[in-house]
Structure formats: C-alpha cells, structure tokens
Design an enzyme around this catalytic site. Structure first.
Site, PDB file in Angstrom:
ATOM      1  N   GLU A 136       0.981  -1.926   0.250  1.00 14.80           N
ATOM      2  CA  GLU A 136      -0.201   0.085  -0.475  1.00 14.80           C
ATOM      3  C   GLU A 136       0.658   1.088  -0.271  1.00 14.80           C
ATOM      4  OE1 GLU A 136      -2.792   1.553  -0.059  1.00 14.80           O
ATOM      5  OE2 GLU A 136      -4.364   1.701   1.305  1.00 14.80           O
ATOM      6  N   THR A 190      -4.241   8.837  -4.648  1.00 16.45           N
ATOM      7  CA  THR A 190      -3.735   8.826  -3.448  1.00 16.45           C
ATOM      8  C   THR A 190      -2.794   9.994  -3.038  1.00 16.45           C
ATOM      9  OG1 THR A 190      -5.377   7.161  -3.067  1.00 16.45           O
ATOM     10  CG2 THR A 190      -3.612   8.055  -0.826  1.00 16.45           C
TER      11      THR A 190
HETATM   12  N1  HSE Z   1      -6.454   8.388   4.482  1.00 18.16           N
HETATM   13  C1  HSE Z   1      -5.911   8.030   3.425  1.00 18.16           C
HETATM   14  C2  HSE Z   1      -6.454   9.322   2.580  1.00 18.16           C
HETATM   15  C3  HSE Z   1      -7.060   6.940   2.213  1.00 18.16           C
HETATM   16  O1  HSE Z   1      -7.393   9.675   2.836  1.00 18.16           O
HETATM   17  O2  HSE Z   1      -5.183   9.886   2.085  1.00 18.16           O
HETATM   18  C4  HSE Z   1      -6.022   7.211   0.320  1.00 18.16           C
HETATM   19  O3  HSE Z   1      -7.475   6.076  -0.117  1.00 18.16           O
END
Ligand code: HSE
Length: 318
Positions: A136, A190
């Site tokens: 990830e 992301t």
């Molecule tokens: N917590 C992460 C973000 C999740 O908000 O960047 C990404 O899917």
C-alpha cells in the site's frame, strides 16, 4: 520454506472495497463493503520471483511486481518466510485505481491473504497488515496508513491506532448499518491528494477533529446514530479535497436531505459515501445522490452495501 511444505498449489481470494477515514478519522478509521471488490488467483511456482497478469476494465495496472501493490506486498511476505519458491498472480480488478475505494489496498491484501492460506502455520491478520502495508505504501507517497488495508483484511469497522507498527482495533458495527457509494468518473491519485493536505493544523481544528473521532468511536460502541451523525464531519481533509469532486456539496446535501446519518469523502476521493440504516433508506438516499450527477450529466457508478463483517475471503483452493 520450500514449495513442498505448503498446503496447496494455489488459491483464489476476494478482497472488498473499503471506505477510509469515515470523515474525521483521517488515516485511522475505515470499514469494509460487501461489493465491489477485487479477485486474485495465486499459483505457487517452483521458479523464484513474482509474475503478474492483470485484468481490469478500467485502467492499466502495472504488471512489474515492484510497481504493483500486490507484488510488493507478497514479496515482503516471501522475504520474511525465506521462500524457495515463487508465485504467479492473476489480478482481476473490480475496483478502479484512484477511486477512493481502496483499490491498491485490495490488491495488496488479496495477494498476502492468498499466500497465507497455503502456509502450514498461517500468520494472523495483525501480522498480515504489515505485509499488505508494504504494498500500500507505494500508492501513498511512501507513507504508511492502514485505514484501507486493515478493514479489507479484518472486515467490519476498524481503528488503526498506529500504522507503524500496526495496532489494529476492531470496533462494533451499529445494527443494520448500510453504506451508499457514489463514484464519479474522475481519477484522484492518493499520493497526489495527500501532498495537498496541510502539514500543520491550528489547535482549534485539532480539538474539533479529535472530539469528533472520540464521538464516533463512542457512537459505534453505544449504537448511537445521533452521536454518529454529529461526529461524522471532517475539518482537515474534506475542506481541501472536496473541490476536486464533481458536485460534492450538492451530492452531500442531497444525501443529508434524504435522511443520511452522514456523508463524506471515501478515502482520498472522488467516491462519496453516505451512511444509513436499512436497505430501503439506502436505496432512497442513493437515488437522491445519483439525481445530482444525472442532472449534471456526470458519469458515475453507484453501490449500496452493508458493512462487510468478514473482509477478504477465500473463494477456492487448488
Ligand atoms: N487515509 C488515506 C487518505 C486513505 O485519505 O489519504 C486513502 O485511500
């Protein structure tokens, strides 16, 4: 470990979509959906190394193991086991990359979950989180966050109190809780989205946010949907990210007007989630959210799902 020590030649796994953050819980809260999700088949090979074939109706997923979250995750596991064998992976993506539905986490989780099923002494989910996180990480600008990987593995609603080292706490799921997902067809990476977030926040904002996180955790334990509604707000990521999501404010207002407990960005977006109880409410809220995008001729997918209590699942073992 040698291939002869394993309990089978391969297996096929389903790994579900996940909603990370749940509003206020940036990087620490998430839950699993029943659908959509990814399917991954793993075959043991006498030849060391990882070979990846991908099938996706949405986008091109890298087949180089070092660029693929499944490849990196399963490599971390093979290294730890000192494996004298390799794996062939067939990844069938049900989740588009950059959708905010935990696509990269689902790939990573499905690979380690599949290999684990074949081990004579399998790891528990807490240990698997670490391997999946290594995968990830490559989709998250090198940062560890377990709020997709952990619910994908454990199912239900989870708190990732810490991602490094992982400290995962399973939380109670309010009765009959349903989630509506609207996925507008724009891609938000992301890694890019994370770089836009503030490095520092005012104390006042922090106090508001941790009040909401504490409220939300209490709401889950008390099955208190009014408290959940009050707590489902985000003062940190939503103000920065919502502008990237087509018609976000209108979609959210439509969901709340239709009676949703709360509505916010799923992960880093562009998917938007709303929570409610019961399938009838979920369908009504979904229709009201869809109406906004239909009126604006914006393409999207819509899903209604219960909270998935199981997380990743074995479909078959060879
Ligand atoms: N917590 C992460 C973000 C999740 O908000 O960047 C990404 O899917």
């Amino acid at each position: 470990m040698k291939a002869e020590d394993l309990k089978g030649d391969g297996c096929t796994v389903f790994a579900p979509a996940t909603v990370a953050n749940i509003g206020c819980g940036f990087d620490i809260l998430g839950f699993a959906l029943k659908n959509p999700g990814d399917r991954l088949s793993l075959k043991i090979s006498r030849t060391e190394g990882i070979r990846i074939e991908t099938r996706s109706a949405f986008d091109t997923i890298p087949a180089e193991p070092e660029k693929n979250t499944a490849g990196v995750a399963v490599q971390a596991m093979l290294d730890e086991m000192q494996a004298e064998f390799g794996v062939n992976l067939l990844i069938e993506k049900g989740l588009p990359a950059g959708s905010g539905l935990g696509s990269s986490a689902a790939s990573a989780v499905s690979a380690v979950y599949a290999l684990n099923r074949l081990l004579p002494a399998p790891y528990d989910n807490h240990a698997l989180v670490q391997f999946a996180l290594e995968g990830e990480k490559i989709a998250s600008a090198g940062q560890y966050h377990a709020d997709n990987v952990a619910p994908c593995l454990f199912g239900g609603i989870v708190l990732a109190r810490s991602a490094q080292p992982p400290d995962i706490i399973e939380l109670p799921v309010p009765r009959n809780l349903f989630c509506v997902i609207i996925h507008p067809h724009v891609e938000i990476k992301t890694a890019v989205s994370r770089r836009k977030l503030p490095e520092q926040i005012p104390l006042k904002t922090a106090v508001r946010q941790w009040g909401n996180i504490a409220g939300m955790i209490s709401a889950f334990y008390r099955n208190d949907l009014h408290l959940l509604a009050r707590s489902l707000e985000d003062s940190i990521a939503e103000p920065v990210r919502s502008g990237q999501i087509p018609h976000y404010d209108e979609i959210k207002q439509a969901a709340l007007r239709s009676g949703a407990i709360g509505c916010n960005i799923s992960g880093s977006g562009p998917s938007v989630f709303a929570l409610t109880t019961g399938i009838e409410n979920a369908r009504r809220i979904c229709a009201s959210m869809e109406k906004i995008l239909n009126e604006n001729e914006t393409r999207y997918d819509a899903f209604v799902s219960v909270i998935n209590p199981n997380g990743a699942e074995i479909i078959s073992v060879d």
